[in-house]
Design an enzyme around this catalytic site. Structure first.
Site, mmCIF file in Angstrom:
data_model
loop_
_atom_site.group_PDB
_atom_site.id
_atom_site.type_symbol
_atom_site.label_atom_id
_atom_site.label_comp_id
_atom_site.label_asym_id
_atom_site.label_seq_id
_atom_site.Cartn_x
_atom_site.Cartn_y
_atom_site.Cartn_z
ATOM 1 N N ASP A 64 0.688 -1.364 -0.067
ATOM 2 C CA ASP A 64 0.098 -0.138 -0.131
ATOM 3 C C ASP A 64 0.834 1.232 -0.025
ATOM 4 O O ASP A 64 0.269 2.331 -0.415
ATOM 5 C CB ASP A 64 -0.961 -0.044 1.183
ATOM 6 C CG ASP A 64 -2.231 -0.713 0.806
ATOM 7 O OD1 ASP A 64 -2.948 -0.421 -0.207
ATOM 8 O OD2 ASP A 64 -2.795 -1.621 1.722
ATOM 9 N N ILE B 125 1.282 2.313 -3.549
ATOM 10 C CA ILE B 125 -0.044 2.544 -4.386
ATOM 11 C C ILE B 125 -0.490 3.655 -3.822
ATOM 12 O O ILE B 125 -1.012 4.008 -2.689
ATOM 13 C CB ILE B 125 -0.939 1.197 -4.048
ATOM 14 C CG1 ILE B 125 -0.303 -0.178 -4.375
ATOM 15 C CG2 ILE B 125 -2.162 1.560 -4.860
ATOM 16 C CD1 ILE B 125 -0.866 -1.226 -4.065
ATOM 17 N N GLU C 124 -6.806 0.801 1.470
ATOM 18 C CA GLU C 124 -6.444 1.981 2.019
ATOM 19 C C GLU C 124 -6.539 3.244 0.842
ATOM 20 O O GLU C 124 -5.721 3.289 -0.021
ATOM 21 C CB GLU C 124 -4.804 2.298 2.236
ATOM 22 C CG GLU C 124 -4.565 1.263 3.532
ATOM 23 C CD GLU C 124 -3.060 1.433 4.145
ATOM 24 O OE1 GLU C 124 -2.418 2.374 3.463
ATOM 25 O OE2 GLU C 124 -2.641 0.511 4.630
ATOM 26 N N ASP D 256 -6.335 6.780 -0.756
ATOM 27 C CA ASP D 256 -5.461 7.900 -0.476
ATOM 28 C C ASP D 256 -6.038 9.322 -0.904
ATOM 29 O O ASP D 256 -6.133 10.304 -0.277
ATOM 30 C CB ASP D 256 -4.132 7.774 -1.345
ATOM 31 C CG ASP D 256 -3.373 6.609 -0.969
ATOM 32 O OD1 ASP D 256 -3.279 6.361 0.058
ATOM 33 O OD2 ASP D 256 -3.287 5.561 -1.630
ATOM 34 N N HIS E 209 -15.489 8.064 -17.698
ATOM 35 C CA HIS E 209 -16.447 8.242 -18.891
ATOM 36 C C HIS E 209 -15.495 8.988 -19.482
ATOM 37 O O HIS E 209 -14.869 10.116 -19.183
ATOM 38 C CB HIS E 209 -17.664 9.116 -18.623
ATOM 39 C CG HIS E 209 -18.759 7.897 -18.079
ATOM 40 N ND1 HIS E 209 -19.253 7.129 -18.672
ATOM 41 C CD2 HIS E 209 -19.122 7.966 -16.745
ATOM 42 C CE1 HIS E 209 -20.069 6.186 -17.761
ATOM 43 N NE2 HIS E 209 -19.999 7.100 -16.677
ATOM 44 N N CYS F 257 -14.681 4.698 -22.949
ATOM 45 C CA CYS F 257 -14.945 5.176 -24.545
ATOM 46 C C CYS F 257 -13.781 5.848 -25.230
ATOM 47 O O CYS F 257 -13.426 6.787 -24.486
ATOM 48 C CB CYS F 257 -16.297 5.688 -24.382
ATOM 49 S SG CYS F 257 -17.808 4.890 -23.694
ATOM 50 N N SER G 217 -16.656 1.663 -24.844
ATOM 51 C CA SER G 217 -16.411 0.490 -23.914
ATOM 52 C C SER G 217 -17.484 0.083 -23.315
ATOM 53 O O SER G 217 -18.185 1.028 -22.167
ATOM 54 C CB SER G 217 -14.962 1.093 -23.063
ATOM 55 O OG SER G 217 -14.622 0.010 -22.344
ATOM 56 N N SER H 22 -19.912 -2.162 -20.546
ATOM 57 C CA SER H 22 -20.258 -2.705 -19.456
ATOM 58 C C SER H 22 -20.474 -4.435 -19.328
ATOM 59 O O SER H 22 -20.893 -4.787 -20.649
ATOM 60 C CB SER H 22 -21.168 -1.911 -18.611
ATOM 61 O OG SER H 22 -22.250 -1.984 -19.195
#
Length: 390
Positions: A76, A79, A115, A117, A161, A203, A229, A231
């Site tokens: 973490d 990241i 976690e 951030d 999006h 997309c 793109s 779902s």
């Protein structure tokens, strides 16, 4: 005949004499290939740019990648997780503190130790660019910083999006492909990465890496310019889709990866063909200096230290010096080869049928039943007998 026997013996002696040198060269070649990536640490920046309940799938996308990189060894502390909305605590969530990536509700990608951030309105274009370029206020804690260097391999994953040349942040602002390309150039000039893998699930995602011009960047997108793109995994219980198609199959692929896997980037390029994604995934490798076939998945999705155990003596002296004689190595008893424990069988879980839920009457059923009873009573006995009910 005697000449033939002599030549055969001479060739055999030469081959025995050259065998150690050939073996040594092959060993050194393998070692060179093993350490060819040149990185010493791994970082990941995972960003969901969408708010509101109907964008549940974008949060699930990011948390799926987050879960995979943590399982493969990135801690973490390395990241930076940015979530624009908290679906786990949303009042519409029928199972609080959980986010699922499949409608069978078996794999909770939220987990017990997430976690975050940057959350909510902290997820902005400005903060995202500041994280990449390191231009943060002095008061910013270490957990919100990308403390990478010129030996860092960085994974950047974006979902939300978008359109041709832009990605929306919370429906209020957007980042363009030119701004993103310039941010990566700043990172390169400031020696903030060794190699960078950019993945975007949105997309017209391929438009976001068209303007990249910095070296050592490899980019992947879930759709080409002009394509949506799509779902995946609709769930009637919560009324939304659970994931996007590209990230769904990416997660399925990563669940088969372990720290010692030899899968390379060419395998990642094939993770979601058009027959599964409906859209056409794209990738760009012209800026990347290495051959994608030599780049392991764990070079970006894991944190594997470059260590190789050998029982052979390796000379570290310069070529001009006389090599030190190798000390004899004691023969040790053979042991069972080590292997990694089998991971959670997600590949099987995601193909299971949803569990049969306990039946309960639909909304308004009880109220309608009482109304029907009262109507029958009034029609049979009339209003004068109403006092016997209350």
């Amino acid at each position: 005949m005697a000449n033939f026997i002599f030549l055969a013996i001479f060739a055999l002696i030469n081959s025995l004499y050259l065998l150690p040198a050939v073996h040594s060269n092959s060993f050194e070649t393998k070692a060179t290939q093993f350490f060819s990536s040149g990185h010493t640490n791994n970082w990941a920046v995972l960003v969901c740019t969408s708010r509101f309940w109907f964008n549940y799938r974008h949060v699930a996308n990011v948390l799926s990648v987050y879960r995979s990189v943590k399982r493969l060894g990135i801690p973490d502390s390395h990241i930076v997780l940015m979530l624009a909305d908290d679906m786990a605590c949303n009042h519409r969530n029928p199972k609080p503190a959980t986010v699922f990536s499949h409608k069978n509700m078996e794999l909770n990608v939220y987990g017990d130790d997430v976690e975050v951030d940057y959350r909510g309105y902290e997820v902005t274009v400005e903060n995202f660019l500041r994280v990449l370029t390191g231009r943060l206020p002095p008061s910013t804690p270490r957990s919100k910083r990308l403390l990478s260097d010129d030996r860092s391999n960085i994974l950047i994953y974006l979902t939300g999006h978008g359109g041709n040349g832009f990605l929306k942040f919370q429906d209020s602002e957007e980042i363009s492909n030119v701004e993103l390309a310039d941010a990566f150039e700043q990172m390169w000039q400031k020696r903030r990465y060794n190699e960078l893998l950019f993945i975007i699930d949105t997309c017209q995602g391929a438009s976001m890496y068209e303007r990249f011009y910095s070296p050592n960047i490899m980019a992947l997108a879930s759709s080409q310019v002009g394509e949506d793109s799509l779902s995946h995994q609709p769930d009637l219980a919560i009324g939304v889709h659970l994931m996007d198609r590209y990230t769904f199959y990416l997660l399925e692929f990563l669940e088969d990866i372990h720290p010692a896997s030899q899968a390379n980037m060419n395998d990642l390029f094939k993770v979601c063909p058009k027959s599964q994604c409906v859209s056409t995934p794209g990738h760009r490798t012209d800026l990347f200096l290495r051959d994608p076939r030599s780049v392991l998945i764990t070079d970006f999705f894991g944190s594997v230290r470059k260590v190789e155990i050998t029982r052979e003596a390796v000379s570290l002296t310069p070529a001009t010096e006389q090599p030190v004689e190798a000390t004899p190595i004691r023969k040790e008893p053979k042991t069972e080869p080590l292997s990694y424990v089998d991971q959670l069988p997600v590949a099987e879980i995601i193909h299971q049928k949803p569990k049969q839920k306990d039946w309960h009457p639909p909304d308004g059923f009880i109220l309608g039943l009482w109304t029907l009873i009262l109507l029958v009573f009034f029609k049979t006995y009339g209003i004068k007998h109403l006092k016997h009910i209350f």
